[in-house]
Structure formats: C-alpha cells, structure tokens
Scaffold this motif. Structure first.
Motif, PDB file in Angstrom:
ATOM      1  N   ILE A  80       0.679  -1.173  -0.076  1.00  0.00           N
ATOM      2  CA  ILE A  80      -0.097  -0.033  -0.271  1.00  0.00           C
ATOM      3  C   ILE A  80       0.729   1.220   0.109  1.00  0.00           C
ATOM      4  O   ILE A  80       0.611   2.349  -0.700  1.00  0.00           O
ATOM      5  CB  ILE A  80      -0.970  -0.019   1.186  1.00  0.00           C
ATOM      6  N   GLU A  81       1.959   1.194   0.867  1.00  0.00           N
ATOM      7  CA  GLU A  81       2.771   2.353   0.806  1.00  0.00           C
ATOM      8  C   GLU A  81       3.153   2.749  -0.526  1.00  0.00           C
ATOM      9  O   GLU A  81       3.026   4.056  -1.001  1.00  0.00           O
ATOM     10  CB  GLU A  81       3.855   2.397   1.703  1.00  0.00           C
ATOM     11  N   SER A  82       3.759   1.629  -1.082  1.00  0.00           N
ATOM     12  CA  SER A  82       4.339   2.004  -2.805  1.00  0.00           C
ATOM     13  C   SER A  82       3.428   2.106  -3.809  1.00  0.00           C
ATOM     14  O   SER A  82       3.470   3.241  -4.394  1.00  0.00           O
ATOM     15  CB  SER A  82       4.865   0.713  -3.249  1.00  0.00           C
ATOM     16  N   TYR A  83       1.854   1.657  -3.400  1.00  0.00           N
ATOM     17  CA  TYR A  83       0.956   1.888  -4.322  1.00  0.00           C
ATOM     18  C   TYR A  83       0.545   3.634  -4.200  1.00  0.00           C
ATOM     19  O   TYR A  83       0.432   4.188  -5.029  1.00  0.00           O
ATOM     20  CB  TYR A  83      -0.179   1.198  -3.991  1.00  0.00           C
ATOM     21  N   ASP A  84       0.387   3.822  -2.883  1.00  0.00           N
ATOM     22  CA  ASP A  84       0.155   5.356  -2.820  1.00  0.00           C
ATOM     23  C   ASP A  84       1.036   6.413  -2.957  1.00  0.00           C
ATOM     24  O   ASP A  84       0.671   7.443  -3.712  1.00  0.00           O
ATOM     25  CB  ASP A  84       0.011   5.617  -1.240  1.00  0.00           C
ATOM     26  N   TYR A  85       2.357   5.917  -2.979  1.00  0.00           N
ATOM     27  CA  TYR A  85       3.490   6.698  -3.482  1.00  0.00           C
ATOM     28  C   TYR A  85       3.536   7.050  -4.810  1.00  0.00           C
ATOM     29  O   TYR A  85       3.485   8.142  -5.550  1.00  0.00           O
ATOM     30  CB  TYR A  85       4.723   6.202  -2.850  1.00  0.00           C
ATOM     31  N   LEU A  86       3.574   5.812  -5.372  1.00  0.00           N
ATOM     32  CA  LEU A  86       3.440   5.966  -7.081  1.00  0.00           C
ATOM     33  C   LEU A  86       2.256   6.548  -7.819  1.00  0.00           C
ATOM     34  O   LEU A  86       2.137   7.215  -8.865  1.00  0.00           O
ATOM     35  CB  LEU A  86       3.429   4.642  -7.629  1.00  0.00           C
ATOM     36  N   GLN A  87       0.990   6.565  -7.140  1.00  0.00           N
ATOM     37  CA  GLN A  87      -0.312   7.266  -7.615  1.00  0.00           C
ATOM     38  C   GLN A  87       0.193   8.805  -7.482  1.00  0.00           C
ATOM     39  O   GLN A  87      -0.330   9.326  -8.246  1.00  0.00           O
ATOM     40  CB  GLN A  87      -1.578   6.705  -6.454  1.00  0.00           C
ATOM     41  N   GLN A  88       0.643   9.027  -6.391  1.00  0.00           N
ATOM     42  CA  GLN A  88       0.974  10.646  -6.103  1.00  0.00           C
ATOM     43  C   GLN A  88       1.844  10.959  -7.148  1.00  0.00           C
ATOM     44  O   GLN A  88       1.841  11.978  -7.786  1.00  0.00           O
ATOM     45  CB  GLN A  88       1.381  10.706  -4.642  1.00  0.00           C
ATOM     46  N   LEU A  89       2.970  10.234  -7.372  1.00  0.00           N
ATOM     47  CA  LEU A  89       4.225  10.485  -8.218  1.00  0.00           C
ATOM     48  C   LEU A  89       3.603  10.703  -9.553  1.00  0.00           C
ATOM     49  O   LEU A  89       3.698  11.701 -10.136  1.00  0.00           O
ATOM     50  CB  LEU A  89       5.014   9.470  -8.044  1.00  0.00           C
ATOM     51  N   GLU A  90       2.730   9.706 -10.070  1.00  0.00           N
ATOM     52  CA  GLU A  90       2.000   9.728 -11.339  1.00  0.00           C
ATOM     53  C   GLU A  90       1.245  10.944 -11.616  1.00  0.00           C
ATOM     54  O   GLU A  90       1.242  11.567 -12.621  1.00  0.00           O
ATOM     55  CB  GLU A  90       1.256   8.378 -11.423  1.00  0.00           C
TER      56      GLU A  90
END
Length: 182
Positions: A88-98
């Motif tokens: 989830i942390e990676s998912y949230d981070y990459l969603q924000q980055l994208e």
C-alpha cells in the motif's frame, strides 16, 4: 555499542540523506535513484516527491524501477489493501508521483530516459508483463525523454556517494537498535 530506538536511528540516517540532498546536483540525484536500495531509501523518495526542481528522468526512473506494472494489476487502492496490503505504501506513493508528473509538477528535463531501454539497457515496460493490468499506464509515463544520457556511476552505492555512505555505515558500527517489542 550505544542502544537507541529505531526512530532515533532513522532520524540520524535521514539527516545524512538531507545533508547529501542539500548539496547534490541534478545528476547526483539521478545517480542516487538508480543506485538505491529500494527497501531503505524512503527519505530520498519522499524528498523527490516534494521538490519540483528534480529532473523528469528521475521521476520516470522511480516510476518504472518501482515495478509499476505489478501495482497496476489492482483496480484501486481498496483492492491493494484487500489483496496486497504490504504494497500500500508503494501504491500510494506511485499514485501521487504519477498524478504530479501528469500535472506537470516537475518541469526540468535535461536527462534522457527510456523506460524500454534505460541506463542499464533494461526494459521496464515488459517487467511483470505476465500480469494483466487493471489500471492503464498513462501514455505520458511511457514517453521517451531526450537529453543527456547518464550511465550508472560506480561512485554511488545504496543511493549515496562517499563520504555520506561511510557516515551511514558508521552509524551501524556505533549504535544498536533497541528491541521495541520487549
């Protein structure tokens, strides 16, 4: 060896990262990302997320090297929580980055980056190709960036050059992290 809490130890390492990043060139930041240990460089990744002057090639390198296709197999955040909560942390981070990338937060673009043929000649676009994705990867994230071609520098290890890397290793020699469970 002195005993300290994990939180205090992390703060000491984060201070070394901050010291590095405050004097780092754009090329240093790129080198830092491509040489990073992805399990231990959260400070670097968070710093990049909040600094608009970072080169777009750095952002694409993070995006692709983080295994975005793996995370795109889930329809949404709720499904990640249900089926792969450890991600989830990676998912949230990459969603924000994208989102920030698509919205033009990072304007500097001096370095080349091709997700299908990166600095190590690796094709990230086909990484996890066997997984059926549920969320499309935006076309802009697949675009090849033109600019100065950088290759991996032997001066960087685990995201840091000397003397910063030695400072981190010295912390491991000086401190023992207390067992917070007992």
């Amino acid at each position: 060896m002195k005993k300290i809490s994990n939180a205090v130890f992390t703060d000491l390492i984060d201070q070394i990262w901050l010291n590095f990043l405050q004097q780092a060139t754009p090329e240093d930041i790129y080198q830092s990302v491509i040489s990073s240990n992805w399990d231990g460089n959260q400070y670097l990744l968070n710093w990049i997320l909040n600094h608009a002057e970072v080169d777009q090639a750095v952002i694409l390198a993070i995006y692709w090297m983080s295994g975005i296709r793996y995370l795109k197999q889930y329809k949404n955040r709720e499904e990640v929580l249900e089926k792969a909560s450890w991600s989830i942390e990676s998912y949230d981070y990459l969603q924000q980055l994208e989102q920030k990338y698509l919205n033009g937060f990072w304007k500097n673009q001096n370095f080349a980056y091709d997700p299908s043929h990166d600095h190590d000649e690796y094709n990230w676009v086909t990484e996890y190709a066997e997984i059926e994705i549920q969320q499309e990867i935006p076309e802009k994230m697949l675009q090849v960036l033109e600019g100065k071609h950088l290759t991996r520098s032997s001066k960087f290890e685990d995201g840091l050059p000397e003397p910063f890397l030695s400072q981190v290793w010295a912390l491991f020699d000086e401190y023992e992290i207390e067992d917070e469970l007992g």
